[in-house]
Design a protein around this motif. Structure first.
Motif, short mmCIF file in Angstrom:
data_model
loop_
_atom_site.label_atom_id
_atom_site.label_comp_id
_atom_site.label_asym_id
_atom_site.label_seq_id
_atom_site.Cartn_x
_atom_site.Cartn_y
_atom_site.Cartn_z
N ARG A 41 11.66 -10.48 2.58
CA ARG A 41 10.74 -9.75 3.44
C ARG A 41 9.32 -10.23 3.17
O ARG A 41 8.99 -10.62 2.05
CB ARG A 41 10.82 -8.25 3.18
CG ARG A 41 12.15 -7.65 3.55
CD ARG A 41 12.11 -6.14 3.33
NE ARG A 41 13.29 -5.52 3.89
CZ ARG A 41 13.38 -5.11 5.15
NH1 ARG A 41 12.37 -5.25 5.96
NH2 ARG A 41 14.49 -4.55 5.58
N LEU A 42 8.47 -10.16 4.18
CA LEU A 42 7.07 -10.54 4.00
C LEU A 42 6.34 -9.56 3.08
O LEU A 42 5.29 -9.89 2.53
CB LEU A 42 6.36 -10.64 5.34
CG LEU A 42 6.80 -11.81 6.21
CD1 LEU A 42 6.11 -11.75 7.57
CD2 LEU A 42 6.52 -13.14 5.52
N LEU A 95 -0.83 -6.53 4.79
CA LEU A 95 -0.44 -5.84 6.02
C LEU A 95 1.04 -5.45 6.01
O LEU A 95 1.41 -4.38 6.48
CB LEU A 95 -0.75 -6.70 7.24
CG LEU A 95 -2.24 -6.90 7.55
CD1 LEU A 95 -2.40 -7.93 8.68
CD2 LEU A 95 -2.91 -5.59 7.89
N ALA A 96 1.88 -6.33 5.48
CA ALA A 96 3.32 -6.04 5.42
C ALA A 96 3.61 -4.87 4.49
O ALA A 96 4.56 -4.11 4.72
CB ALA A 96 4.08 -7.29 4.98
N ARG A 97 2.81 -4.71 3.46
CA ARG A 97 3.04 -3.62 2.51
C ARG A 97 2.38 -2.31 2.93
O ARG A 97 2.89 -1.24 2.59
CB ARG A 97 2.51 -4.02 1.12
CG ARG A 97 3.39 -5.03 0.45
CD ARG A 97 2.88 -5.36 -0.93
NE ARG A 97 3.91 -6.15 -1.61
CZ ARG A 97 4.13 -6.09 -2.90
NH1 ARG A 97 3.41 -5.30 -3.66
NH2 ARG A 97 5.06 -6.83 -3.43
N ARG A 98 1.27 -2.39 3.63
CA ARG A 98 0.47 -1.19 3.89
C ARG A 98 0.51 -0.68 5.33
O ARG A 98 -0.01 0.38 5.61
CB ARG A 98 -1.00 -1.44 3.51
CG ARG A 98 -1.20 -1.86 2.09
CD ARG A 98 -0.99 -0.70 1.16
NE ARG A 98 -1.24 -1.15 -0.21
CZ ARG A 98 -0.67 -0.61 -1.26
NH1 ARG A 98 0.16 0.38 -1.12
NH2 ARG A 98 -0.93 -1.06 -2.45
N THR A 99 1.09 -1.46 6.24
CA THR A 99 1.14 -1.04 7.64
C THR A 99 2.56 -1.20 8.17
O THR A 99 3.44 -1.71 7.48
CB THR A 99 0.19 -1.89 8.52
OG1 THR A 99 0.72 -3.21 8.65
CG2 THR A 99 -1.22 -1.95 7.94
N ASN A 100 2.76 -0.79 9.39
CA ASN A 100 4.05 -0.96 10.06
C ASN A 100 4.11 -2.25 10.87
O ASN A 100 5.08 -2.47 11.59
CB ASN A 100 4.33 0.22 10.98
CG ASN A 100 4.56 1.49 10.20
OD1 ASN A 100 5.10 1.46 9.11
ND2 ASN A 100 4.13 2.62 10.74
#
Length: 109
Positions: A41-42, A95-100
């Motif tokens: 996963r990113l 962004l991959a960890r903190r957003t959808n």
């Protein structure tokens, strides 16, 4: 000239790219390519680490080539290249960890 330097020069000249752009393209290729190849996963640190390792190895190779060629070292340029290479993969990881943004919603269009 080492094979790495010859390849970079060919890419810059034949694809009409700036060297900075080449760093960005290689970084994104490593990030997305390693994620696809290994099924990561990113949001995982693993694709980012592939980019970071590639950037460090590339800069060490550049330093080595300058040393062998007797060219003056420019460590500020090496730091710039590392920063330039890591910046967008770092943004994508954040962004991959903190957003959808990179999450699969399960909806099809």
């Amino acid at each position: 000239m080492s094979p790495l330097q010859a390849t970079k020069l060919w890419l810059v000249n034949n694809l009409n790219l700036a060297k900075d752009a080449l760093h960005i393209y290689v970084a994104l290729g490593l990030l997305f390519g390693s994620a696809l190849l290994f099924g990561w996963r990113l949001s995982s640190w693993k694709p980012w680490l592939v980019v970071a390792a590639g950037a460090v190895i590339g800069e060490i190779w550049d330093i080595r080539d300058r040393y062998v060629d007797g060219t003056a070292q420019n460590f500020a340029a090496n730091v710039h290249d590392l920063w330039n290479t890591i910046f967008w993969p770092s943004v994508i990881l954040f962004l991959a960890r903190r957003t959808n943004l990179f999450r699969n919603s399960g909806k099809t269009r």
